[in-house]
Design a protein around this motif. Sequence first.
Motif, PDB file in Angstrom:
ATOM      1  N   PRO A  97       0.617  -1.093   0.513  1.00 24.92           N
ATOM      2  CA  PRO A  97      -0.009  -0.079  -0.197  1.00 24.92           C
ATOM      3  C   PRO A  97       0.489   0.859  -0.059  1.00 24.92           C
ATOM      4  O   PRO A  97       1.878   1.123   0.635  1.00 24.92           O
ATOM      5  N   PHE A  98       0.592   2.001  -0.373  1.00 22.94           N
ATOM      6  CA  PHE A  98       1.231   3.451  -0.455  1.00 22.94           C
ATOM      7  C   PHE A  98       1.777   4.019   1.199  1.00 22.94           C
ATOM      8  O   PHE A  98       2.584   4.093   0.857  1.00 22.94           O
ATOM      9  N   ASN A  99       0.462   4.082   1.757  1.00 21.36           N
ATOM     10  CA  ASN A  99       1.134   4.481   3.066  1.00 21.36           C
ATOM     11  C   ASN A  99       1.625   3.907   3.533  1.00 21.36           C
ATOM     12  O   ASN A  99       3.090   4.637   4.522  1.00 21.36           O
ATOM     13  N   ASP A 100       2.308   2.734   3.366  1.00 17.52           N
ATOM     14  CA  ASP A 100       3.358   1.844   3.563  1.00 17.52           C
ATOM     15  C   ASP A 100       4.358   2.196   3.003  1.00 17.52           C
ATOM     16  O   ASP A 100       6.040   1.394   3.119  1.00 17.52           O
ATOM     17  N   SER A 104      12.772   6.033  -0.028  1.00 17.57           N
ATOM     18  CA  SER A 104      13.570   5.563  -0.636  1.00 17.57           C
ATOM     19  C   SER A 104      13.006   3.933  -1.511  1.00 17.57           C
ATOM     20  O   SER A 104      13.616   4.165  -2.669  1.00 17.57           O
ATOM     21  N   PHE A 105      12.184   3.997  -1.343  1.00 18.46           N
ATOM     22  CA  PHE A 105      11.446   2.871  -2.002  1.00 18.46           C
ATOM     23  C   PHE A 105      10.789   3.529  -3.080  1.00 18.46           C
ATOM     24  O   PHE A 105      10.844   3.447  -4.534  1.00 18.46           O
ATOM     25  N   TRP A 106      10.036   5.428  -3.077  1.00 17.29           N
ATOM     26  CA  TRP A 106       9.918   5.498  -4.632  1.00 17.29           C
ATOM     27  C   TRP A 106      10.996   5.922  -5.652  1.00 17.29           C
ATOM     28  O   TRP A 106      10.720   5.605  -6.398  1.00 17.29           O
ATOM     29  N   HIS A 107      12.237   6.340  -5.012  1.00 22.00           N
ATOM     30  CA  HIS A 107      12.838   6.258  -5.518  1.00 22.00           C
ATOM     31  C   HIS A 107      13.645   5.386  -6.228  1.00 22.00           C
ATOM     32  O   HIS A 107      13.603   5.470  -7.382  1.00 22.00           O
ATOM     33  N   ARG A 108      13.510   4.204  -5.791  1.00 19.33           N
ATOM     34  CA  ARG A 108      13.938   3.297  -6.504  1.00 19.33           C
ATOM     35  C   ARG A 108      12.994   2.830  -7.597  1.00 19.33           C
ATOM     36  O   ARG A 108      13.363   2.768  -8.803  1.00 19.33           O
ATOM     37  N   VAL A 109      11.174   2.593  -7.088  1.00 13.71           N
ATOM     38  CA  VAL A 109      11.162   2.902  -8.414  1.00 13.71           C
ATOM     39  C   VAL A 109      10.797   3.763  -9.337  1.00 13.71           C
ATOM     40  O   VAL A 109      10.668   3.548 -11.093  1.00 13.71           O
ATOM     41  N   VAL A 110      11.012   4.969  -9.792  1.00 12.87           N
ATOM     42  CA  VAL A 110      10.906   6.432 -10.657  1.00 12.87           C
ATOM     43  C   VAL A 110      12.685   5.805 -10.688  1.00 12.87           C
ATOM     44  O   VAL A 110      12.222   5.569 -12.466  1.00 12.87           O
ATOM     45  N   ASP A 111      13.424   5.484 -10.252  1.00 11.57           N
ATOM     46  CA  ASP A 111      14.278   4.913 -10.970  1.00 11.57           C
ATOM     47  C   ASP A 111      14.961   3.834 -11.701  1.00 11.57           C
ATOM     48  O   ASP A 111      15.140   4.081 -13.071  1.00 11.57           O
ATOM     49  N   ILE A 112      13.607   2.938 -11.829  1.00  8.98           N
ATOM     50  CA  ILE A 112      14.390   1.606 -13.013  1.00  8.98           C
ATOM     51  C   ILE A 112      12.683   2.163 -13.710  1.00  8.98           C
ATOM     52  O   ILE A 112      13.005   2.128 -14.503  1.00  8.98           O
ATOM     53  N   ASN A 113      11.523   2.653 -12.974  1.00 10.56           N
ATOM     54  CA  ASN A 113      11.323   1.986 -13.864  1.00 10.56           C
ATOM     55  C   ASN A 113       9.887   3.172 -14.772  1.00 10.56           C
ATOM     56  O   ASN A 113       9.709   3.642 -15.708  1.00 10.56           O
ATOM     57  N   GLY A 150      -2.082  -0.336  -4.587  1.00 13.53           N
ATOM     58  CA  GLY A 150      -0.691  -1.792  -3.645  1.00 13.53           C
ATOM     59  C   GLY A 150       0.316  -1.869  -5.140  1.00 13.53           C
ATOM     60  O   GLY A 150       1.445  -1.732  -5.059  1.00 13.53           O
ATOM     61  N   GLU A 151       0.295  -0.978  -6.324  1.00 12.24           N
ATOM     62  CA  GLU A 151       1.484  -0.400  -7.137  1.00 12.24           C
ATOM     63  C   GLU A 151       1.197   1.309  -7.136  1.00 12.24           C
ATOM     64  O   GLU A 151       1.342   1.405  -9.004  1.00 12.24           O
ATOM     65  N   VAL A 152       1.090   1.868  -6.435  1.00 10.81           N
ATOM     66  CA  VAL A 152       0.309   3.264  -6.764  1.00 10.81           C
ATOM     67  C   VAL A 152       1.861   3.969  -7.168  1.00 10.81           C
ATOM     68  O   VAL A 152       1.618   4.873  -8.786  1.00 10.81           O
ATOM     69  N   VAL A 153       2.814   3.913  -6.759  1.00  9.02           N
ATOM     70  CA  VAL A 153       4.266   4.179  -7.265  1.00  9.02           C
ATOM     71  C   VAL A 153       4.238   4.216  -8.406  1.00  9.02           C
ATOM     72  O   VAL A 153       4.769   4.643  -9.868  1.00  9.02           O
ATOM     73  N   TYR A 154       4.797   2.788  -8.733  1.00 11.82           N
ATOM     74  CA  TYR A 154       4.848   2.188 -10.209  1.00 11.82           C
ATOM     75  C   TYR A 154       4.058   2.611 -11.311  1.00 11.82           C
ATOM     76  O   TYR A 154       4.118   2.678 -12.300  1.00 11.82           O
ATOM     77  N   SER A 155       2.609   2.973 -10.640  1.00 11.47           N
ATOM     78  CA  SER A 155       1.276   3.276 -12.016  1.00 11.47           C
ATOM     79  C   SER A 155       1.904   4.156 -12.684  1.00 11.47           C
ATOM     80  O   SER A 155       1.652   5.017 -13.547  1.00 11.47           O
ATOM     81  N   GLY A 156       2.006   5.598 -11.597  1.00  8.82           N
ATOM     82  CA  GLY A 156       2.988   6.505 -11.615  1.00  8.82           C
ATOM     83  C   GLY A 156       3.987   6.623 -12.551  1.00  8.82           C
ATOM     84  O   GLY A 156       4.119   7.442 -13.543  1.00  8.82           O
ATOM     85  N   ALA A 157       4.839   5.946 -12.247  1.00 11.58           N
ATOM     86  CA  ALA A 157       6.025   5.854 -12.728  1.00 11.58           C
ATOM     87  C   ALA A 157       5.492   5.337 -14.697  1.00 11.58           C
ATOM     88  O   ALA A 157       5.900   5.954 -15.118  1.00 11.58           O
ATOM     89  N   LYS A 158       5.106   4.443 -14.388  1.00 12.17           N
ATOM     90  CA  LYS A 158       4.497   3.900 -15.633  1.00 12.17           C
ATOM     91  C   LYS A 158       3.832   5.035 -16.989  1.00 12.17           C
ATOM     92  O   LYS A 158       4.055   4.959 -17.799  1.00 12.17           O
ATOM     93  N   GLY A 159       2.587   5.027 -16.271  1.00 14.72           N
ATOM     94  CA  GLY A 159       2.191   6.805 -16.512  1.00 14.72           C
ATOM     95  C   GLY A 159       2.865   7.818 -17.148  1.00 14.72           C
ATOM     96  O   GLY A 159       2.540   7.915 -18.547  1.00 14.72           O
ATOM     97  N   GLY A 160       4.361   7.415 -17.140  1.00 15.32           N
ATOM     98  CA  GLY A 160       5.126   8.763 -17.481  1.00 15.32           C
ATOM     99  C   GLY A 160       5.689   7.883 -18.731  1.00 15.32           C
ATOM    100  O   GLY A 160       5.948   9.337 -19.499  1.00 15.32           O
ATOM    101  N   VAL A 161       5.687   7.139 -17.871  1.00 14.87           N
ATOM    102  CA  VAL A 161       6.446   6.245 -19.348  1.00 14.87           C
ATOM    103  C   VAL A 161       5.537   6.380 -20.469  1.00 14.87           C
ATOM    104  O   VAL A 161       5.941   6.843 -21.715  1.00 14.87           O
ATOM    105  N   ILE A 162       4.082   6.291 -20.492  1.00 18.35           N
ATOM    106  CA  ILE A 162       3.167   6.223 -21.779  1.00 18.35           C
ATOM    107  C   ILE A 162       3.139   7.454 -22.614  1.00 18.35           C
ATOM    108  O   ILE A 162       3.648   8.109 -23.392  1.00 18.35           O
ATOM    109  N   ALA A 163       3.581   8.763 -21.668  1.00 14.71           N
ATOM    110  CA  ALA A 163       3.630  10.243 -21.654  1.00 14.71           C
ATOM    111  C   ALA A 163       4.783  10.325 -22.346  1.00 14.71           C
ATOM    112  O   ALA A 163       4.699  11.112 -23.956  1.00 14.71           O
TER     113      ALA A 163
END
Length: 250
Positions: A97-100, A104-113, A150-163
């Motif tokens: 969940p995003f609340n958990d 550092s997790f946000w950076h890892r997810v955005v850096d890769i994805n 359950g994949e909130v940060v990942y969803s944001g990063a992937k939406g970024g890839v589409i745009a």
Amino acid sequence: MIFSEETAIVTGGASGIGKAVVKTLASEGASTAILDINLQSAQNVAEEVSSQGGKAIALYADVTQPDSMNEAVSRAIDEFGHIDILVSNAGWDEMKPFNDTDPSFWHRVVDINYLGHLAVIKAVLSHMIEHNTGRIVTVASDAGRVGSSGEVVYSGAKGGVIAFTKALAREVSRNGIRINCVCPGLVDTPLLASTTSDNDKIINAIVRSIPMKRVGQPQEIADAICFLASHQAEYITGQTLSVDGGLTML
Ligand SMILES: NC(=O)c1ccc[n+]([C@@H]2O[C@H](COP(=O)([O-])OP(=O)(O)OC[C@H]3O[C@@H](n4cnc5c(N)ncnc54)[C@H](O)[C@@H]3O)[C@@H](O)[C@H]2O)c1
């Protein structure tokens, strides 16, 4: 053969969807550089391709490190002379969940994805512009189109890839370069197994909501990626294609 005499780079080609892409490109005549942090698995894929009469090389590269990408792309260009196709596929996530989550997790997810796609595409783009030709396929996710619990940060990063894919398509069409985005739904890969081990209920609920009532196989995603990377898709750019058994219909 569809990719006879052509050359490709595939990030994350050591496993899952990327591995199926490498094998499909090779079976259709392309020489492929597999760029991955898991060098041993990348070498295993390259050996498998060679044993079947194809050509693939394995190079260590981390999409979160632009210098590492630049070096690996230069080595691929030195080896093959030119690069026709880039499949920017490497990705990673952990369901929670995003609340958990924390920064550092946000950076890892955005850096890769997200930033990882920018790093490899920037490393290849000057070369493609110089040759006035190139085909790029980014691998995002349905999570980036409709959001995934359950994949909130990942969803944001992937939406970024589409745009990003759409915007870059507008910029580089004049240079003879096409770029499209494939969004897998649920696909039977090691990534799915690792993200879903504690989340059976969520996954079963998603599978029930898929019109085809099953997860996809890596080859089914690879076939769509290879179509967009081929000359059969010469008038297609800036598009987002979900390959997901009908999970999202946009
Ligand atoms: N499997 C699914 O259900 C699913 C759904 C939607 C989107 N996707 C996307 O498809 C793509 C491929 O995923 P997969 O399911 O085949 O996963 P996978 O884990 O089987 O393969 C991913 C590959 O990427 C490599 N990788 C990870 N971090 C890297 C880094 N920093 N630099 C270079 N390589 C790195 C891994 O070593 C691995 O070889 C990813 O972008 C993923 O987000 C997968």
